[in-house]
Every structure is written in C-alpha cells, then in structure tokens.
Scaffold this motif. Structure first.
Motif, PDB file in Angstrom:
ATOM      1  N   HIS A   1      -6.046   0.059  -1.502  1.00 19.91           N
ATOM      2  CA  HIS A   1      -7.457  -0.223  -1.261  1.00 19.91           C
ATOM      3  C   HIS A   1      -8.349   0.553  -2.228  1.00 19.91           C
ATOM      4  O   HIS A   1      -8.383   1.790  -2.206  1.00 19.91           O
ATOM      5  CB  HIS A   1      -7.852   0.185   0.161  1.00 19.91           C
ATOM      6  CG  HIS A   1      -7.179  -0.584   1.247  1.00 19.91           C
ATOM      7  ND1 HIS A   1      -7.523  -1.871   1.575  1.00 19.91           N
ATOM      8  CD2 HIS A   1      -6.173  -0.248   2.092  1.00 19.91           C
ATOM      9  CE1 HIS A   1      -6.765  -2.282   2.583  1.00 19.91           C
ATOM     10  NE2 HIS A   1      -5.933  -1.321   2.917  1.00 19.91           N
TER      11      HIS A   1
ATOM     12  N   HIS B   1       0.823  -1.220   0.000  1.00 18.67           N
ATOM     13  CA  HIS B   1       0.000   0.000   0.000  1.00 18.67           C
ATOM     14  C   HIS B   1       0.852   1.264   0.000  1.00 18.67           C
ATOM     15  O   HIS B   1       1.903   1.314   0.639  1.00 18.67           O
ATOM     16  CB  HIS B   1      -0.908   0.022   1.232  1.00 18.67           C
ATOM     17  CG  HIS B   1      -1.888  -1.103   1.238  1.00 18.67           C
ATOM     18  ND1 HIS B   1      -3.104  -1.027   0.621  1.00 18.67           N
ATOM     19  CD2 HIS B   1      -1.795  -2.360   1.745  1.00 18.67           C
ATOM     20  CE1 HIS B   1      -3.741  -2.179   0.760  1.00 18.67           C
ATOM     21  NE2 HIS B   1      -2.972  -3.015   1.437  1.00 18.67           N
TER      22      HIS B   1
ATOM     23  N   ASP C   1      -4.289   3.790   2.365  1.00 15.38           N
ATOM     24  CA  ASP C   1      -3.958   4.006   3.779  1.00 15.38           C
ATOM     25  C   ASP C   1      -2.498   3.720   4.132  1.00 15.38           C
ATOM     26  O   ASP C   1      -2.158   3.585   5.305  1.00 15.38           O
ATOM     27  CB  ASP C   1      -4.912   3.207   4.680  1.00 15.38           C
ATOM     28  CG  ASP C   1      -4.835   1.708   4.430  1.00 15.38           C
ATOM     29  OD1 ASP C   1      -3.980   1.265   3.642  1.00 15.38           O
ATOM     30  OD2 ASP C   1      -5.648   0.974   5.025  1.00 15.38           O
TER      31      ASP C   1
ATOM     32  N   HIS D   1       2.297  -1.336   4.852  1.00 20.26           N
ATOM     33  CA  HIS D   1       1.613  -0.033   4.883  1.00 20.26           C
ATOM     34  C   HIS D   1       2.557   1.087   5.300  1.00 20.26           C
ATOM     35  O   HIS D   1       2.365   2.227   4.892  1.00 20.26           O
ATOM     36  CB  HIS D   1       0.458  -0.043   5.885  1.00 20.26           C
ATOM     37  CG  HIS D   1      -0.780  -0.738   5.432  1.00 20.26           C
ATOM     38  ND1 HIS D   1      -0.865  -2.099   5.289  1.00 20.26           N
ATOM     39  CD2 HIS D   1      -2.014  -0.251   5.103  1.00 20.26           C
ATOM     40  CE1 HIS D   1      -2.093  -2.418   4.902  1.00 20.26           C
ATOM     41  NE2 HIS D   1      -2.812  -1.317   4.778  1.00 20.26           N
TER      42      HIS D   1
HETATM   43 MN    MN Z   1      -4.921  -1.082   4.834  1.00 22.33          MN
END
Ligand code: MN
Ligand code: AMP
Ligand code: MN
Ligand code: MN
Length: 292
Positions: A50, A20, A25, A260
């Motif tokens: 996402h 990500h 996020d 992330h």
């Molecule tokens: Mn996430």
C-alpha cells in the motif's frame, strides 16, 4: 529500471500479481514473502504494498536468488466518486522521481489520517492508539490494520476482524474520510513510472454492476489498462462476470492473492482460480514489449 519479464506467456507459470509485505500492512518481510511464494509454486510475483515501494529492492534481490521473477508494484489508495478505490501499479520503476514524490505525499495523507483515527478512538475511550499503531507499524506505512493490531493487543477486541467490525470498518468511528488522489492522478503516477494501472479487486467495493461498469469505464478513459479478474478467494461466477466486463471495455485481466499474512482470512500465495481463457492476461503487456 523496471524489470521486464523474460519468461514466455506459455500459461504454465503461476502469476501472483497482488501481495503485501511488512513495509505496509503485511506480516512477512519482503524476503520471507518471496521464499513463501517460492514454496507455493509462484513463478512471477508482484510486490504491491500500500502506497510504498520500500520493499521492492530487497524483494528483487531475494527473488533473483531463488529463481522467481519479481514484478515491482504498488497498490495506491485512490478515490472515485467519493469512494476509496485501490489501483495497483505493475512493472513500475520504483525510482521514478514523480513516483517517489507520490509515495511521500501518500505517506503524509496516511499520517494525518492516523492522527484523526486516534482522535476518534480516544473519544470512544481508547487512549494511546496513535503511538500504539505506530509501534505496530514499526516504520512501515501506517494503516488501519496497525490500529486493529493495537486494539487486539490492548484486549479491546479479540481479533483484527472484530476491530474492523466495531471500530475501523466502513461507517465506524475509525473510518475517517480522506481525500485520496483521484484516478487521473494515480494512473498518471503509474504510467509516468512506466507501469500498468490495474483496477484492484473490483468486486470488493460492493457496487451495483452498473456502477462498477461506470467506474471501470472512467478508469479506461484515464489510461487504466487492466482489471483484477481473479483476486483472493471469490466465486467463479464473479471472475467470469469481471472477465466479460474487462473484455467489453478493452481491459487486460490480472490476478493475485492479495496475500497479507499466513492464516485463515487471507488467501495463500498463488492460490486463486485461473484466468478465464477469453481474457487477455496483463503480463502480455510487458512480455510482448520485450520482443522488440
Ligand atoms: Mn492491506
Ligand atoms: P487502509 O489501507 O489503512 O485503509 O486499510 C485497509 C486495509 O485493511 C486493507 O488493505 C486490508 O489489509 C485491511 N482490512 C480491511 N478490512 C478488513 C477486515 N474486515 N479484516 C481485516 N483486515 C481488513
Ligand atoms: Mn486493496
Ligand atoms: Mn491489497
């Protein structure tokens, strides 16, 4: 057009097929994500934000300039039997018209959900969270982590983790139930865009083994082609069991960090166990299609 891998599947490459950036996020920009992946020895990187493909074009350029193969991807929020299940699309064409429409409709769902989360939080005495989360998102696709960061900023909780534990996680006030599109819909979107639908982190849903097999079976029957066998940090026994399930159902195996942010909670880029030798790696699906 989707990028097809030109590398061979010799097994010596490091594939990280679930990551990500800050267009959803994650914390790093797509360019920073790509440089960090390079630093950690990743050869083939999928950007799977996402419900958005907004980072793909920049990531592709950044990857080309540092010699990494970028696989365009997405992680769709979906549902199966009332549960929120994630489906990763790999090697998609980010410009496919029905995918672009799908992304717009997911964005709407997320905005409406954000309003409902803010309303719930305000009833808990926390004001201004919609504007706060939007500010944290800074134009990215809004999600619960942006609310979590706002709660930390406001001193309501001391960490994102605690924000989920107290306010945003399953069963808490901010856990607003949403009618995410079902498997059939998201698999159709992914396949229409020329991609491969991958059942994301099957172990994370805390299903019984019987239910997990039922879910994976439904996924296959609707056109799903792979399942994440290695995702983030998980025990070897779990990867082995998921491999057995994947093989039994004719699913290919995928792997990714679900990175992330740099930090303790998230796995580092490229840092997860190898796929067990018994499975068919998902990248064979696009590498082999290149041979003809
Ligand atoms: Mn996430
Ligand atoms: P959403 O996509 O808005 O439903 O938010 C789900 C995202 O929240 C996941 O993709 C993770 O990035 C993050 N998340 C979920 N649970 C936690 C947790 N316990 N601590 C930190 N982040 C979490
Ligand atoms: Mn996920
Ligand atoms: Mn993810």
């Amino acid at each position: 057009m989707p990028v097809s891998a030109i590398m061979s599947s010799s097994g010596t490459y490091i594939y990280d097929l679930h990551t990500h950036s800050n267009v959803s996020d994650g914390i790093l920009s797509p360019e920073m994500l790509v440089s960090r992946a390079k630093l950690h020895g990743v050869d083939v990187l999928a950007l799977t934000d996402h419900d958005t493909v907004a980072g793909i074009s920049i990531a592709t350029q950044a990857a080309a300039s540092c010699g990494i193969q970028l696989i365009p991807g997405i992680e769709f929020s979906s549902q199966w039997c009332g549960r929120n299940i994630h489906v990763v699309g790999l090697n998609i064409d980010p410009e496919d018209p029905s995918l672009v429409e799908a992304v717009m409709s997911q964005r709407e769902v997320r905005l409406r959900r954000a309003e409902a989360i803010a309303e719930r939080l305000s009833r808990q005495g926390i004001q201004g969270s919609l504007a706060g989360a939007e500010r944290m998102a800074g134009g990215a696709v809004i999600g619960r982590p942006h609310f979590a960061r706002y709660l930390v900023e406001q001193g309501v909780v001391s960490s994102v983790e605690t924000a989920f534990k107290r306010y945003l996680g399953t069963g808490k006030a901010g856990d607003v139930k949403v009618e995410w599109p079902d498997f059939e819909q998201v698999i159709a979107w992914i396949r229409q865009a020329g991609g491969i639908a991958v059942l994301a982190h099957p172990h994370k849903y805390k299903l019984t083994r019987t239910k997990l097999i039922r879910m994976a079976t439904a996924f296959v029957s609707l056109g799903g082609q792979a399942m994440e066998v290695q995702c983030g940090s998980q025990a070897l026994a779990i990867a082995e069991d998921l491999s057995r399930i994947a093989t039994a159902l004719g699913l290919c195996a995928s792997c990714g960090s679900d990175f992330h942010a740099p930090g303790q909670k998230w796995q580092e880029l490229g840092a997860f166990g190898k796929l067990p030798p018994s499975v068919r790696p998902v990248w064979e699906l696009w590498e082999n299609s290149n041979e003809f």
